[in-house]
Design a protein around this motif. Structure first.
Motif, PDB file in Angstrom:
ATOM      1  N   PHE A  87      40.741  55.051  46.277  1.00  0.00           N
ATOM      2  CA  PHE A  87      39.902  56.226  46.494  1.00  0.00           C
ATOM      3  C   PHE A  87      40.688  57.517  46.292  1.00  0.00           C
ATOM      4  CE2 PHE A  87      38.174  59.536  49.275  1.00  0.00           C
ATOM      5  CZ  PHE A  87      36.858  59.590  48.827  1.00  0.00           C
ATOM      6  N   ILE A  88      41.814  57.659  47.024  1.00  0.00           N
ATOM      7  CA  ILE A  88      42.549  58.923  46.943  1.00  0.00           C
ATOM      8  C   ILE A  88      43.207  59.078  45.567  1.00  0.00           C
ATOM      9  CG2 ILE A  88      42.928  58.987  49.423  1.00  0.00           C
ATOM     10  CD1 ILE A  88      45.790  58.153  48.988  1.00  0.00           C
ATOM     11  N   GLY A  89      43.587  57.955  44.946  1.00  0.00           N
ATOM     12  CA  GLY A  89      44.187  58.025  43.621  1.00  0.00           C
ATOM     13  C   GLY A  89      43.184  58.458  42.568  1.00  0.00           C
ATOM     14  N   THR A  90      41.969  57.942  42.650  1.00  0.00           N
ATOM     15  CA  THR A  90      40.934  58.299  41.667  1.00  0.00           C
ATOM     16  C   THR A  90      40.549  59.765  41.783  1.00  0.00           C
ATOM     17  OG1 THR A  90      40.052  56.033  41.713  1.00  0.00           O
ATOM     18  CG2 THR A  90      38.614  57.764  40.847  1.00  0.00           C
ATOM     19  N   ILE A  91      40.279  60.214  43.001  1.00  0.00           N
ATOM     20  CA  ILE A  91      39.936  61.629  43.212  1.00  0.00           C
ATOM     21  C   ILE A  91      41.074  62.514  42.745  1.00  0.00           C
ATOM     22  CG2 ILE A  91      39.402  63.394  44.923  1.00  0.00           C
ATOM     23  CD1 ILE A  91      37.131  61.442  44.457  1.00  0.00           C
ATOM     24  N   VAL A 144      49.067  55.609  39.391  1.00  0.00           N
ATOM     25  CA  VAL A 144      49.771  54.443  39.927  1.00  0.00           C
ATOM     26  C   VAL A 144      49.080  53.944  41.190  1.00  0.00           C
ATOM     27  CG1 VAL A 144      51.919  53.692  41.018  1.00  0.00           C
ATOM     28  CG2 VAL A 144      51.992  54.953  38.870  1.00  0.00           C
ATOM     29  N   MET A 145      48.603  54.874  42.030  1.00  0.00           N
ATOM     30  CA  MET A 145      47.866  54.448  43.227  1.00  0.00           C
ATOM     31  C   MET A 145      46.579  53.728  42.844  1.00  0.00           C
ATOM     32  SD  MET A 145      48.292  57.199  46.312  1.00  0.00           S
ATOM     33  CE  MET A 145      47.891  58.695  45.420  1.00  0.00           C
ATOM     34  N   VAL A 146      45.924  54.203  41.795  1.00  0.00           N
ATOM     35  CA  VAL A 146      44.714  53.531  41.314  1.00  0.00           C
ATOM     36  C   VAL A 146      45.044  52.105  40.871  1.00  0.00           C
ATOM     37  CG1 VAL A 146      42.969  53.493  39.488  1.00  0.00           C
ATOM     38  CG2 VAL A 146      43.530  55.649  40.639  1.00  0.00           C
ATOM     39  N   LEU A 147      46.112  51.963  40.104  1.00  0.00           N
ATOM     40  CA  LEU A 147      46.514  50.636  39.633  1.00  0.00           C
ATOM     41  C   LEU A 147      46.874  49.710  40.796  1.00  0.00           C
ATOM     42  CD1 LEU A 147      48.683  51.587  36.523  1.00  0.00           C
ATOM     43  CD2 LEU A 147      46.389  50.570  36.539  1.00  0.00           C
ATOM     44  N   MET A 148      47.570  50.255  41.797  1.00  0.00           N
ATOM     45  CA  MET A 148      47.916  49.452  42.970  1.00  0.00           C
ATOM     46  C   MET A 148      46.669  49.062  43.747  1.00  0.00           C
ATOM     47  SD  MET A 148      51.086  48.541  43.556  1.00  0.00           S
ATOM     48  CE  MET A 148      51.470  48.526  45.306  1.00  0.00           C
ATOM     49  N   GLY A 149      45.721  49.995  43.820  1.00  0.00           N
ATOM     50  CA  GLY A 149      44.476  49.705  44.520  1.00  0.00           C
ATOM     51  C   GLY A 149      43.682  48.592  43.865  1.00  0.00           C
ATOM     52  N   ILE A 150      43.843  48.443  42.549  1.00  0.00           N
ATOM     53  CA  ILE A 150      43.170  47.363  41.823  1.00  0.00           C
ATOM     54  C   ILE A 150      43.995  46.077  41.872  1.00  0.00           C
ATOM     55  CG2 ILE A 150      42.389  46.613  39.535  1.00  0.00           C
ATOM     56  CD1 ILE A 150      41.814  49.581  38.910  1.00  0.00           C
ATOM     57  N   TRP A 151      45.308  46.222  41.689  1.00  0.00           N
ATOM     58  CA  TRP A 151      46.172  45.052  41.572  1.00  0.00           C
ATOM     59  C   TRP A 151      46.325  44.279  42.879  1.00  0.00           C
ATOM     60  CZ3 TRP A 151      48.190  41.285  39.102  1.00  0.00           C
ATOM     61  CH2 TRP A 151      49.316  40.635  39.589  1.00  0.00           C
ATOM     62  N   MET A 152      46.505  44.982  43.989  1.00  0.00           N
ATOM     63  CA  MET A 152      46.816  44.296  45.239  1.00  0.00           C
ATOM     64  C   MET A 152      45.734  43.301  45.656  1.00  0.00           C
ATOM     65  SD  MET A 152      49.853  45.013  46.291  1.00  0.00           S
ATOM     66  CE  MET A 152      49.880  44.615  48.039  1.00  0.00           C
ATOM     67  N   PRO A 153      44.457  43.673  45.706  1.00  0.00           N
ATOM     68  CA  PRO A 153      43.448  42.666  46.068  1.00  0.00           C
ATOM     69  C   PRO A 153      43.302  41.587  44.998  1.00  0.00           C
ATOM     70  CG  PRO A 153      42.399  44.724  45.436  1.00  0.00           C
ATOM     71  CD  PRO A 153      43.859  45.008  45.567  1.00  0.00           C
ATOM     72  N   LEU A 154      43.526  41.950  43.737  1.00  0.00           N
ATOM     73  CA  LEU A 154      43.458  40.950  42.676  1.00  0.00           C
ATOM     74  C   LEU A 154      44.542  39.899  42.871  1.00  0.00           C
ATOM     75  CD1 LEU A 154      42.174  40.124  39.937  1.00  0.00           C
ATOM     76  CD2 LEU A 154      43.919  41.533  38.831  1.00  0.00           C
ATOM     77  N   ARG A 155      45.747  40.340  43.205  1.00  0.00           N
ATOM     78  CA  ARG A 155      46.857  39.412  43.400  1.00  0.00           C
ATOM     79  C   ARG A 155      46.644  38.536  44.640  1.00  0.00           C
ATOM     80  NH1 ARG A 155      51.300  39.120  46.501  1.00  0.00           N
ATOM     81  NH2 ARG A 155      51.127  41.229  47.354  1.00  0.00           N
ATOM     82  N   VAL A 156      46.177  39.160  45.723  1.00  0.00           N
ATOM     83  CA  VAL A 156      46.070  38.434  47.011  1.00  0.00           C
ATOM     84  C   VAL A 156      44.849  37.525  47.058  1.00  0.00           C
ATOM     85  CG1 VAL A 156      45.767  38.721  49.492  1.00  0.00           C
ATOM     86  CG2 VAL A 156      47.370  40.186  48.255  1.00  0.00           C
ATOM     87  N   TYR A 157      43.701  38.034  46.608  1.00  0.00           N
ATOM     88  CA  TYR A 157      42.448  37.298  46.811  1.00  0.00           C
ATOM     89  C   TYR A 157      41.996  36.491  45.598  1.00  0.00           C
ATOM     90  CZ  TYR A 157      42.216  40.402  50.847  1.00  0.00           C
ATOM     91  OH  TYR A 157      42.492  41.088  51.999  1.00  0.00           O
ATOM     92  N   VAL A 158      42.446  36.881  44.402  1.00  0.00           N
ATOM     93  CA  VAL A 158      42.000  36.187  43.203  1.00  0.00           C
ATOM     94  C   VAL A 158      43.106  35.288  42.657  1.00  0.00           C
ATOM     95  CG1 VAL A 158      41.099  36.411  40.858  1.00  0.00           C
ATOM     96  CG2 VAL A 158      40.397  38.038  42.646  1.00  0.00           C
ATOM     97  N   LEU A 159      44.245  35.877  42.369  1.00  0.00           N
ATOM     98  CA  LEU A 159      45.353  35.102  41.813  1.00  0.00           C
ATOM     99  C   LEU A 159      46.115  34.361  42.882  1.00  0.00           C
ATOM    100  CD1 LEU A 159      46.714  37.752  39.272  1.00  0.00           C
ATOM    101  CD2 LEU A 159      45.115  35.883  38.838  1.00  0.00           C
ATOM    102  N   GLN A 160      46.019  34.852  44.134  1.00  0.00           N
ATOM    103  CA  GLN A 160      46.681  34.249  45.303  1.00  0.00           C
ATOM    104  C   GLN A 160      48.187  34.058  45.070  1.00  0.00           C
ATOM    105  OE1 GLN A 160      44.456  30.660  46.206  1.00  0.00           O
ATOM    106  NE2 GLN A 160      42.843  31.831  47.212  1.00  0.00           N
TER     107      GLN A 160
END
Length: 257
Positions: free
Chosen positions: A197-201, A240-256
């Protein structure tokens, strides 16, 4: 260096500086150290009371101390002494990327140290994540040290803060919190949306101010007292915050991973 400084007969300087029970003048210490580095023998004369200092200033028609004398000539305070030796006085308004370099260098070293401690390896996917997370924490800390100054600078360009002023005060806490959670790899469901959120804004705000409106502003990314121009650094921080905001849940919940 000034030619007078090379004269062997003028390798002695007299320095008057404040050394009181409750105050030792930092510029006096800097002047003494500079003279000694230049090979001068320093006649170090202390002004130990306010009355003694006032009398000295009145006698020599000066407003400040320290004061350096070389060859019977008054050179002046610390800035004038630097100029005497060919060192220009620092310009407090000059553009400087030093805070940015210091923050990101420290974040990188922290990430490498953490990676070595946790995995016995310097490089890895988590190293990059820790680097970004540590950088967010350090950048947030810079903003938190003076919220008023940060908010004043931030309000010049952030689109959401201009509509909701309180957001300018919330932003540093949100960035720091997201960074801390990402370091721990905990509560990703909270950290990732906040960073996104804060990265996109922030990215939209910087892009509009710099590349569309062509405004020349100071960046609040390293605090409200910085002389870093708004532009690439702040835009990169937000992207970079936007990328982290996308990557972190992808890594934890999808790619595990």
């Amino acid at each position: 260096m000034n030619q007078a400084g090379n004269n062997a007969t003028e390798r002695r300087a007299t320095l008057y500086r404040m050394v009181m029970h409750d105050h030792v003048c930092p510029f006096g210490l800097k002047s003494k150290a500079l003279l000694e580095r230049k090979g001068f023998e320093v006649d170090d004369r202390w002004l130990t009371t306010r009355e003694e200092t006032d009398a000295f200033q009145e006698k020599h028609s000066v407003d400040t101390t320290p004061q350096t004398f070389i060859g019977g000539e008054r050179i002046g305070g610390y800035d004038e002494l630097r100029e005497y030796f060919g060192k220009p006085a620092p310009d407090p308004e000059a553009t400087s990327y030093r805070p940015v370099v210091a923050i990101f260098s420290t974040a990188l070293l922290l990430a490498l140290a953490t990676s070595w401690t946790a995995t016995h390896s310097l490089l890895g996917l988590r190293t990059l994540e820790w680097f970004v997370a540590f950088a967010m924490c350090l950048l947030g800390l810079q903003k938190l040290k003076d919220l008023e100054s940060f908010s004043n600078m931030f309000l010049n360009y952030d689109l959401l803060a201009q509509r909701k002023v309180r957001y300018a005060y919330v932003y540093p806490f949100a960035e720091t919190l997201a960074g801390i959670l990402m370091v721990a790899g905990a509560l990703v469901w909270l950290a990732a949306p906040v960073a996104l959120f804060i990265g996109t804004i922030g990215a939209f705000s910087v892009f509009k101010a710099v590349y569309i409106d062509r405004r020349e502003l100071k960046c609040a990314c390293v605090g409200g007292d910085s002389n870093v121009p708004l532009g690439f650094v702040s835009l990169t921080e937000n992207l970079v915050m936007v990328l982290m905001g996308i990557w972190m849940p992808l890594r934890v919940y999808v790619l595990q991973l």
